[in-house]
Every structure is written in structure tokens, then in C-alpha cells.
Design a protein around this motif. Structure first.
Motif, PDB file in Angstrom:
ATOM      1  N   VAL A  54      -6.633   5.117   7.814  1.00 31.35           N
ATOM      2  CA  VAL A  54      -6.037   6.266   8.498  1.00 31.35           C
ATOM      3  C   VAL A  54      -5.308   5.823   9.764  1.00 31.35           C
ATOM      4  CG1 VAL A  54      -7.782   7.856   7.606  1.00 31.35           C
ATOM      5  CG2 VAL A  54      -8.144   6.751   9.812  1.00 31.35           C
ATOM      6  N   ASP A  55      -4.392   6.670  10.199  1.00 34.24           N
ATOM      7  CA  ASP A  55      -3.607   6.392  11.404  1.00 34.24           C
ATOM      8  C   ASP A  55      -3.874   7.492  12.422  1.00 34.24           C
ATOM      9  OD1 ASP A  55      -1.776   5.818  13.337  1.00 34.24           O
ATOM     10  OD2 ASP A  55      -0.005   5.936  12.049  1.00 34.24           O
ATOM     11  N   LEU A  56      -4.615   7.169  13.466  1.00 33.92           N
ATOM     12  CA  LEU A  56      -4.924   8.157  14.501  1.00 33.92           C
ATOM     13  C   LEU A  56      -3.907   8.133  15.640  1.00 33.92           C
ATOM     14  CD1 LEU A  56      -8.822   7.916  14.780  1.00 33.92           C
ATOM     15  CD2 LEU A  56      -7.436   9.499  13.434  1.00 33.92           C
ATOM     16  N   SER A 116      -2.286  11.016   8.434  1.00 34.12           N
ATOM     17  CA  SER A 116      -1.526  10.102   7.590  1.00 34.12           C
ATOM     18  C   SER A 116      -2.220   8.750   7.544  1.00 34.12           C
ATOM     19  CB  SER A 116      -0.097   9.940   8.119  1.00 34.12           C
ATOM     20  OG  SER A 116      -0.117   9.376   9.424  1.00 34.12           O
ATOM     21  N   GLY A 117      -1.772   7.926   6.627  1.00 33.25           N
ATOM     22  CA  GLY A 117      -2.323   6.596   6.487  1.00 33.25           C
ATOM     23  C   GLY A 117      -1.739   5.920   5.268  1.00 33.25           C
ATOM     24  N   VAL A 118      -2.433   4.909   4.801  1.00 33.88           N
ATOM     25  CA  VAL A 118      -2.039   4.215   3.576  1.00 33.88           C
ATOM     26  C   VAL A 118      -3.263   4.073   2.697  1.00 33.88           C
ATOM     27  CG1 VAL A 118      -0.093   2.969   4.600  1.00 33.88           C
ATOM     28  CG2 VAL A 118      -2.384   1.967   4.673  1.00 33.88           C
ATOM     29  N   ILE A 119      -3.025   4.010   1.392  1.00 40.22           N
ATOM     30  CA  ILE A 119      -4.140   3.948   0.458  1.00 40.22           C
ATOM     31  C   ILE A 119      -3.939   2.800  -0.523  1.00 40.22           C
ATOM     32  CG2 ILE A 119      -3.155   5.539  -1.257  1.00 40.22           C
ATOM     33  CD1 ILE A 119      -6.026   6.768  -1.458  1.00 40.22           C
ATOM     34  N   LEU A 167       0.830  -1.198   0.000  1.00 35.99           N
ATOM     35  CA  LEU A 167       0.000   0.000   0.000  1.00 35.99           C
ATOM     36  C   LEU A 167       0.868   1.253   0.000  1.00 35.99           C
ATOM     37  CD1 LEU A 167      -1.984  -2.254   0.818  1.00 35.99           C
ATOM     38  CD2 LEU A 167      -3.146  -0.584   2.262  1.00 35.99           C
ATOM     39  N   GLU A 168       0.317   2.324  -0.562  1.00 38.88           N
ATOM     40  CA  GLU A 168       1.064   3.573  -0.671  1.00 38.88           C
ATOM     41  C   GLU A 168       0.776   4.474   0.531  1.00 38.88           C
ATOM     42  OE1 GLU A 168       3.263   4.570  -2.966  1.00 38.88           O
ATOM     43  OE2 GLU A 168       3.120   2.590  -3.927  1.00 38.88           O
TER      44      GLU A 168
END
Length: 265
Positions: A98-100, A54-57, A40-41
Motif C-alpha cells: 500500500v501507499d500511504l 492505492s498501491g501495487v499487487i 507489479l500491477e
């Protein structure tokens, strides 16, 4: 968790990226989940207030596509949640996990508890609303956005639906302790997945939520399913994992998302 048979040739093909495997199989093997997650990007979103999320998609093969925001358990954004995002992309969604926690992935309940308590509610709400804006305006998006969350993330899935205009919301054993006044901003269907043996996210809480929805004139928006299982029954890395109920809940989740986001089958 019972072993899932996996031929060595299939393992190698998956790790090489030349073969897909069912989500349950990927999640049963940490090395496969890690490999899936690594594909994942990373993504960074700036909110309207200047905050960052931030996170990954994961992107589907066919575009444009509807989008889904995934919100992690109290453990943080780990390989399990990233693998689920990859699976949703396979099913035709732009999937943003998402990254909380700002990069923290807990290794123990004490670490998870500390990370969860450190989350600022206002900042998290702004981050998730920003993620919704990002996906609605994404050049490859149809503009339809749903949310899915587990445990800590289940509560935040509902919070996102109250803070931003989304089209579908899925809550896996997350807090739904809301009052009628808070629910006036709810305009999308909500699917709840709960375990009868869960001591915290229990019948009393869910029935209270249903009562508050009725006061708010929103009863028709909520559908709840109950499973003879404990909290976190859909987490294959935990001791309370129930494979049969997890599969049924996942099937209901994907059917629900398809119904309200109109993803390709």
C-alpha cells in the motif's frame, strides 16, 4: 553493502523476465529492483467510508492464496518494498504493497520526515482497514490476511492489526508504544524484529509494550527477536544495513507468515 556476484547472463535473463533471482540479489542492484517493481500491477481500493487507498499487487502462481499487506518505511512506496511484495508472491501470497503517501517517494530524510508528518492517522487507519477488507474478499484469496511493515510501516502494521481482523502481524523496528486499553482489539500473533543499537525503537519501548500486553492479557500473542544491529538494519539501500541479520529476520518473517497464514511452501 558488500557486492553480490551476478553474472551478466543472469542479469539479462532477469531483466527479460525469464529468470528469477534471490531477493537479496535483486535488492543489491537498483536496476533489478526497478525492473521487479515495474512488473507489479497498480491497484486502487475504495474503503467502506468512501476513501481511497492505492498501491501495487503481486499475484502468486497458485490460487487461491493467503494475502499479505506490506507497509513502507518513511521513504514511501519505493522499488525496495515493491520487490519484497514480488518475493512474497513467489512464496505463495497475494502481496499488496500500500501507499500511504499518495505517490510521494522521498529522496532525503527531510522529504521523508515531511511526508510522514503529512499522513492523517484516521485516513491511514481507514485505508489499511479497507485494504484488509479488499484482500479478505478478493476472489482469489483464502481469506487469511497478514501485515508486514518497516520503520514507519512497522508501527502501521501493528495499527492495522488493532483496527481490522488480521491473522498475523510483523513489525520491523516500528513503534509499539501502546497502552493496555488500545490492545484489547489485538487478536492475532505479532512478530517483532528489533535492533539493540536502535536509539528510538529500543528496549525500553518494547519492554513497555510487553508490560501493557500483560495488563491486557495478551502476552502470548507477542514474540520479539533482537539483533546486534541498528534501526533499518533490513534496508539494503541504507548505511545501517546488516546482511546477516536481515536474512535471519526475513527467514523468521516468512516462517511466521507460513505458520499463521498457511501458505504453500
Amino acid at each position: 553493502m558488500p557486492p553480490i556476484p551476478l553474472a551478466e547472463t543472469d542479469r539479462r535473463a532477469f531483466l527479460a523476465g525469464t529468470m528469477a533471482l534471490p531477493l537479496a540479489t535483486v535488492l543489491a542492484f537498483p536496476d533489478l529492483a526497478h525492473a521487479q517493481a515495474a512488473r507489479l500491477e497498480p491497484v486502487n481500493v475504495t474503503t467502506k467510508t468512501g476513501g481511497k487507498v492505492s498501491g501495487v499487487i503481486a499475484m502468486p502462481k497458485q490460487l487461491p492464496a493467503p494475502a499479505v499487506i506490506l507497509i513502507h518505511e518513511w521513504w514511501g512506496l519505493n522499488d525496495q518494498i515493491k520487490s519484497v511484495a514480488a518475493e512474497l508472491a513467489e512464496q505463495g501470497y497475494i502481496a499488496l504493497a500500500v501507499d500511504l503517501y499518495g505517490g510521494t517517494v522521498a529522496r532525503s530524510p527531510d522529504e521523508a520526515q515531511a511526508a510522514m508528518k503529512a499522513v492523517d492517522s484516521k485516513e491511514a487507519t481507514e485505508s489499511l482497514a479497507g485494504a484488509v477488507d479488499y484482500l479478505r474478499g478478493h476472489k482469489d484469496s483464502t481469506g487469511k490476511v497478514g501485515t508486514v511493515g518497516w520503520c514507519f510501516g512497522g508501527g502501521w502494521s501493528l495499527n492495522t492489526a488493532l483496527a481490522a481482523p488480521v491473522d498475523a502481524c510483523v513489525v520491523y523496528y516500528g513503534s509499539v508504544a501502546k497502552k493496555a486499553g488500545e490492545l484489547q482489539n489485538l487478536h492475532c500473533p505479532v512478530l517483532g524484529q528489533f535492533g539493540t543499537e536502535d536509539d528510538h525503537i529500543n528496549k525500553e519501548m518494547v519492554e513497555g509494550f510487553e508490560a501493557e500486553l500483560k495488563k491486557a492479557g495478551k502476552s502470548e500473542l507477542f514474540t520479539a527477536y533482537w539483533y546486534d544491529a541498528d534501526h533499518a538494519f533490513a534496508n539494503p539501500t541504507g548505511a545501517r544495513y546488516d546482511a546477516e541479520d536481515a536474512k535471519l529476520a526475513w527467514d523468521r518473517t516468512t516462517e511466521f507468515l507460513h505458520q499463521y497464514l498457511s501458505a504453500r511452501s
